[in-house]
Design an enzyme around this catalytic site. Structure first.
Site, PDB file in Angstrom:
ATOM      1  N   CYS A 116      10.272  -6.216  -7.100  1.00  0.00           N
ATOM      2  CA  CYS A 116      10.938  -6.613  -8.141  1.00  0.00           C
ATOM      3  C   CYS A 116      11.975  -5.606  -8.664  1.00  0.00           C
ATOM      4  O   CYS A 116      11.837  -4.608  -8.238  1.00  0.00           O
ATOM      5  CB  CYS A 116      10.238  -7.267  -9.400  1.00  0.00           C
ATOM      6  SG  CYS A 116       9.055  -5.841 -10.216  1.00  0.00           S
ATOM      7  N   HIS A 151       2.137   1.809  -3.419  1.00  0.00           N
ATOM      8  CA  HIS A 151       1.083   2.991  -4.352  1.00  0.00           C
ATOM      9  C   HIS A 151       1.274   4.517  -4.222  1.00  0.00           C
ATOM     10  O   HIS A 151       1.126   5.127  -5.015  1.00  0.00           O
ATOM     11  CB  HIS A 151      -0.256   2.482  -3.969  1.00  0.00           C
ATOM     12  CG  HIS A 151      -0.794   1.043  -4.539  1.00  0.00           C
ATOM     13  ND1 HIS A 151      -0.607   0.752  -5.775  1.00  0.00           N
ATOM     14  CD2 HIS A 151      -1.622  -0.018  -3.708  1.00  0.00           C
ATOM     15  CE1 HIS A 151      -1.040  -0.346  -5.876  1.00  0.00           C
ATOM     16  NE2 HIS A 151      -1.714  -0.834  -4.917  1.00  0.00           N
ATOM     17  N   GLU A 208       0.733  -1.395   0.147  1.00  0.00           N
ATOM     18  CA  GLU A 208       0.143  -0.012   0.044  1.00  0.00           C
ATOM     19  C   GLU A 208       0.822   1.195   0.103  1.00  0.00           C
ATOM     20  O   GLU A 208       0.481   2.251  -0.693  1.00  0.00           O
ATOM     21  CB  GLU A 208      -0.988   0.049   1.113  1.00  0.00           C
ATOM     22  CG  GLU A 208      -2.033  -1.337   1.168  1.00  0.00           C
ATOM     23  CD  GLU A 208      -2.924  -1.145  -0.150  1.00  0.00           C
ATOM     24  OE1 GLU A 208      -2.933  -0.115  -0.745  1.00  0.00           O
ATOM     25  OE2 GLU A 208      -3.280  -2.089  -0.274  1.00  0.00           O
TER      26      GLU A 208
HETATM   27 ZN   LIG Z   1      -2.418  -2.701  -4.824  1.00  0.00          ZN
HETATM   28 ZN   LIG Z   2       7.184  -5.372  -9.425  1.00  0.00          ZN
END
Ligand SMILES: [Zn+2]
Ligand SMILES: [Zn+2]
Length: 173
Positions: free
Chosen positions: A163, A132, A129
């Site tokens: 990643c 984001h 979160e």
């Molecule tokens: Zn999400």
């Molecule tokens: Zn990623």
């Protein structure tokens, strides 16, 4: 930009020190921790027996307006229309996010304590979160912490790290 971490006072089964350490490292940011009192009761949906996630988030955006970036950890069942529940939600413009441990709690876990498993899951959804709020979108790499988790199996299968591509996007900010 510091991260303000807030939590519903009654939450006691989470290792906040571990979470703070992880957030500091992941976002190279200062992290503060404090208890939060009061819930937007108007966001409670009697019929569903759940809290409307976006309503809760909007309440927190107003209440925590003084913080540049904040994540609030709650222990209430959250939903959005068309989904039976959500683990959390974020507002990209106001940089505020909410995660609930309600659906992350293990009923039974082998090998590791329930508190450890709950904290591991919370760490992943908290990083997700907050990710984001750094303008990251959902990632198709299933091990990436930014992959969308619709259930606990997916939460447990992903890592708590970005990643390569997501990490690069964070570093470019
Ligand atoms: Zn999400
Ligand atoms: Zn990623």
């Amino acid at each position: 930009m510091a991260i303000a971490l807030l939590y519903q006072r009654q939450i006691s089964n989470v290792d906040f020190n571990f979470l703070i350490k992880k957030l500091k490292k992941t976002f190279s940011s200062k992290v503060s921790l404090q208890a939060l009192d009061g819930l937007p009761l108007s966001s409670f949906n009697e019929r569903r027996g759940q809290y409307y996630s976006t309503g809760v988030l909007n309440y927190l955006i107003e209440k925590l307006a003084n913080y540049q970036r904040a994540l609030t950890i709650l222990d209430i069942d959250l939903y959005v229309p068309y989904l039976s529940f959500v683990f959390g939600e974020a507002d990209l413009v106001n940089k505020k996010a909410v995660v609930s441990i309600s659906r992350l709690k293990p009923k039974y876990s082998q090998g590791q304590s329930n508190a450890k498993l709950l904290t591991d899951r919370l760490v992943k959804e908290a990083v997700h979160e907050l990710g984001h709020t750094y303008k990251l979108n959902h990632c198709r790499e299933e091990k990436c912490v930014m992959s969308f988790s619709s259930n606990l199996v997916k939460v447990d299968n992903k890592s708590s790290d970005f990643c390569f591509d997501c990490k690069r996007l964070i570093l470019e900010l």
